[in-house]
Design an enzyme around this catalytic site. Structure first.
Site, short mmCIF file in Angstrom:
data_model
loop_
_atom_site.label_atom_id
_atom_site.label_comp_id
_atom_site.label_asym_id
_atom_site.label_seq_id
_atom_site.Cartn_x
_atom_site.Cartn_y
_atom_site.Cartn_z
N ASP A 230 36.69 -40.31 71.33
CA ASP A 230 36.12 -40.38 72.67
C ASP A 230 35.01 -39.34 72.83
O ASP A 230 35.24 -38.14 72.68
CB ASP A 230 37.20 -40.12 73.72
CG ASP A 230 38.26 -41.21 73.74
OD1 ASP A 230 37.90 -42.38 73.94
OD2 ASP A 230 39.45 -40.88 73.55
N ASP B 104 36.58 -36.77 65.95
CA ASP B 104 37.12 -37.16 67.24
C ASP B 104 36.49 -38.50 67.62
O ASP B 104 35.44 -38.89 67.08
CB ASP B 104 36.77 -36.08 68.28
CG ASP B 104 37.36 -36.39 69.64
OD1 ASP B 104 38.56 -36.72 69.70
OD2 ASP B 104 36.62 -36.32 70.63
N ASP C 191 33.38 -33.15 70.31
CA ASP C 191 32.51 -32.85 71.45
C ASP C 191 33.13 -31.86 72.41
O ASP C 191 32.49 -31.47 73.39
CB ASP C 191 32.19 -34.14 72.21
CG ASP C 191 33.41 -34.71 72.93
OD1 ASP C 191 34.47 -34.87 72.27
OD2 ASP C 191 33.33 -35.00 74.13
#
Length: 346
Positions: A32, A30, A228
């Site tokens: 961001d 991922d 995250d």
């Protein structure tokens, strides 16, 4: 041995005797909150990814953010010190465009509520992006872009009310930025849903279209999802039957992890992307508790207790996860881990 995601119900974080860069051929990262936050790289990300690349792990960047085309994302990564080509970037706009292409004839017009990323993804599928209902589109596709405002949401609402198929790139409620947490595409999708009473088809993580797009574009054989967010990255890995690494550089907190349902439980956890370069200790059941490193955790009634001491507080969190998840599965109610987390400095 490295545990695999074929485990039906994970009750503890997994262990790997080898660094994850050796145990998996491709990291599906991922962006961001994992590699960068807005214009800045996350601490340790650049060096960790360079080290992973050096030992032969392929790096692919998988994002639910549909606002920018892969070439723009690749340029940003390269500027940050993470060399990337457009083919290394897979976004939810691409997954959404494939879903739309399966619903409309070749060359059809599609109403776009979003940015350039959606327009280019549609063009890749031979579809024509338009911006108004007057241009007679045959479907609506919606993705995150900072420029989206009331007029765009209203246009989407009118089209959906007419019965046009509606595809959302993703439904993340928030997006991390350099200034903090901001509304994401899910918040904007909710506005159209409220106005129409219709639910879109969703393409992005954690749903299967995104996993399909990622596998088709990377050809990964032993992928590791790195993210995250529990409800997109980790659940997406769960749905795809692959292993995952949760890093704590974005939105997820240790307290949220302790209360995670089965589909939100990562295989591994680490402070940041340096976790790719390390073996991960296993958690062992011991005397009614769970031990990792020098820490032992157990649930006593509705409270989590942590005993011992260790050089690595992340080992303590791994042990707490095992105690918390086991208790949650048994009782259906999360145990209170506030005091134990405070002892670890979380």
């Amino acid at each position: 041995m490295t545990e695999t995601a074929t485990t039906v119900r994970r009750t503890a974080p997994g262990g790997s005797e080898r660094p994850l860069t050796e145990a998996y051929d491709t990291a599906l990262l991922d962006l961001d909150g994992v590699v960068y936050a807005g214009p800045h790289a996350i601490e340790h990300a650049v060096d960790a990814l360079a080290a992973a690349r050096t030992v032969g792990m392929r790096l692919a960047y998988v994002t639910n953010n549909a606002s920018r085309p892969p070439r723009v994302v690749a340029e940003h990564l390269t500027e940050l010190g993470v060399p990337a080509a457009p083919a290394d970037v897979i976004n939810s706009a691409q997954a959404a465009a494939r879903v739309v292409a399966e619903k409309v004839p070749a060359g059809a017009k599609v109403l776009v509520v979003g940015g350039l990323g959606l327009e280019e993804a549609l063009a890749e599928r031979g579809l024509v992006a338009v911006r108004t209902l007057a241009e007679e589109p045959l479907a609506v596709v919606q993705g995150y872009d900072p420029s989206v405002g009331w007029a765009h949401l209203a246009e989407a609402s009118y089209a959906v009310q007419r019965g046009l198929p509606w595809v959302a790139s993703n439904t993340d409620l928030t997006v991390p930025t350099a200034r903090g947490i901001a509304p994401g595409n899910g918040t904007l999708v909710a506005a159209v849903r409220a106005a129409t009473g219709v639910d879109p088809v969703v393409a992005g993580k954690p749903l299967p279209p995104m996993h399909r797009e990622t596998v088709l574009r990377t050809g990964a054989k032993r992928p590791l999802v790195v993210g995250d967010r529990l409800d997109t990255d980790i659940e997406g890995a769960f749905n795809g039957g692959v292993d995952s690494l949760l890093v704590f550089t974005g939105v997820t907190t240790a307290a949220q992890l302790l209360e995670a349902p089965v589909e939100h439980r990562p295989t591994y956890l680490a402070a940041d992307l340096r976790g790719l370069l390390e073996p991960h200790p296993a958690v062992a059941a011991e005397d009614g508790g769970f031990r990792c490193g020098g820490w032992t955790a157990r649930a006593q009634g509705s409270v989590l207790r942590l005993d011992g001491a260790g050089a690595d507080r992340w080992d303590g969190l791994r042990a707490l996860c095992a105690a918390a998840w086991t208790a949650l599965d048994a009782d259906g109610e999360p145990a209170d881990g506030r005091k134990a987390l405070a002892e670890l400095g979380f």
